[in-house]
Enzyme design. Structure first.
Site: not given
Ligand code: OSB
Ligand code: MG
Length: 357
Positions: A149, A151, A176, A201
């Site tokens: 995934k 960002k 995401d 996402e």
């Molecule tokens: O949107 O999933 C999310 C981390 C902090 C806040 C929101 C998100 C995330 C992650 C990291 O995507 C997930 C992880 O590795 O713990």
């Molecule tokens: Mg998320």
């Protein structure tokens, strides 16, 4: 707890985590939970400091000293409190751990889980350049992770997905956005629709389902909701109007196991697969995520990955470990199945409070 590397999303960057751990005791056993609220109100309105306030002044006074028939009794004790699901979940998940330890069963079995091994993906933050991102993805694939995934945000999206797809034509890939877009960006999503991505996402506003339903009509790539879903009712409505084809479940965001199981069940009944999200948890929250992921409809790899991706030393023993083929095995031990390094927690503690019946 300082993360090994800063983690950047569309709403900001974080490295120093303020983790609230909750310990509940029945006089004999101890159960542990984690509040997943962040340092600032950017993913959600909750912060570790609002969670402290809620736990101290409203949640603990309603729960400490009470008799439980079942851990699900927690919901009725805190019914009058609106929102603040991460604060609730810190204590609720600790109660589930405690009860499983009293019953001497692994928590994942107590929850009704059947997945003895869970499939792991990783969430990779926004990077300085596409080259450094590609190198990071390569490292994670070599470590065995089964889904990548990344960002995304405006300006770090179409081009990035195109390059990642060109470098890794067959991997399971998703993006995401953490609510960084609006319906005015529909052309960007149509372009990203070409790269055979598993899901987008939470592309739109953190409380929206209506516009997500509109966006879903224009793209093939499934939408997965994260921020917008706080309860089984939210999930039911989002599914009903076609706002998503997949849901990410986080224990903190929905207020604990009671609601997480309800979201899971609504999704299962509508043929919507779910996966377990992450909040950069310490080992305690991480162990709970592993247990939750044992439920049958957690059909897609989650953001639950090894402790060593985050921490020089985790507060549980052993740390959460991922096999060379990208899986985590459930523990056979009672409760969350990991020992708590109380000495280390003691050394890291900056504030604590005890509530007695
Ligand atoms: O949107 O999933 C999310 C981390 C902090 C806040 C929101 C998100 C995330 C992650 C990291 O995507 C997930 C992880 O590795 O713990
Ligand atoms: Mg998320």
């Amino acid at each position: 707890m300082r993360l090994l590397h800063p983690f950047e999303t569309s709403f900001g960057s974080t490295q120093d985590r303020h983790v609230i751990v909750v310990k509940v005791r029945d006089g004999k056993e101890a159960g542990w939970g984690e509040v997943t609220a962040a340092e600032g109100p950017f993913y959600s309105y909750e912060t570790w400091e609002t969670a402290w306030h809620l736990l101290r002044d409203f949640i603990s006074p309603r729960v400490v000293g009470k008799e439980f028939e079942e851990p699900t009794d927690f919901a009725s004790l805190v019914r009058g409190i609106r929102g603040h699901n991460m604060a609730r979940a810190g204590l609720e998940t600790a109660v589930w751990d405690l009860e499983a330890k009293i019953k001497n069963v692994p928590l994942w079995k107590r929850l009704g889980g059947s997945r003895q091994r869970i499939e792991c993906g990783v969430s990779i933050g926004i990077h300085q350049s596409i080259d450094t991102l590609l190198a990071k993805i390569d490292t994670e694939l070599k470590a065995g992770y089964r889904r990548i995934k990344i960002k995304i945000k405006p300006g770090w999206d179409v081009e990035v997905l195109r390059e990642v797809r060109a470098a890794f034509p067959d991997i399971r890939l998703m993006g995401d956005a953490n609510s960084a877009y609006t319906l005015a960006d529909i052309e960007i999503f149509k372009k990203m629709d070409r790269y055979n991505v598993m899901m987008f996402e939470q592309p739109l506003h953190h409380e929206d389902i209506i516009d997500h339903a509109e966006l879903q009509k224009h793209i093939e790539t499934p939408i997965c909701l994260d921020e917008s879903i706080h309860s089984a009712e939210d999930a039911r409505k989002a599914i009903k109007i076609g706002a998503c084809k997949i849901i990410n479940i986080k224990l903190g965001r929905v207020g604990g196991y009671g609601e997480a199981r309800a979201v899971h069940d609504v999704c299962r009944d509508h043929g919507i697969p779910v996966w377990c999200g992450g909040m950069l948890e310490s080992g305690i929250g991480r162990a709970h995520n592993v247990a939750l992921s044992s439920l049958v409809n957690f059909a897609l790899p989650g953001d639950v990955s090894a402790s060593k991706r985050y921490w020089p030393e985790d507060i549980i023993d052993p740390p959460v470990e991922v096999s060379a083929d990208g899986q985590i095995s459930q523990s056979g031990r009672p409760g969350i199945g990991y020992s708590i390094k109380e000495d280390l927690i003691e050394r890291l503690t900056v504030r604590s409070q005890v509530f007695t019946a």
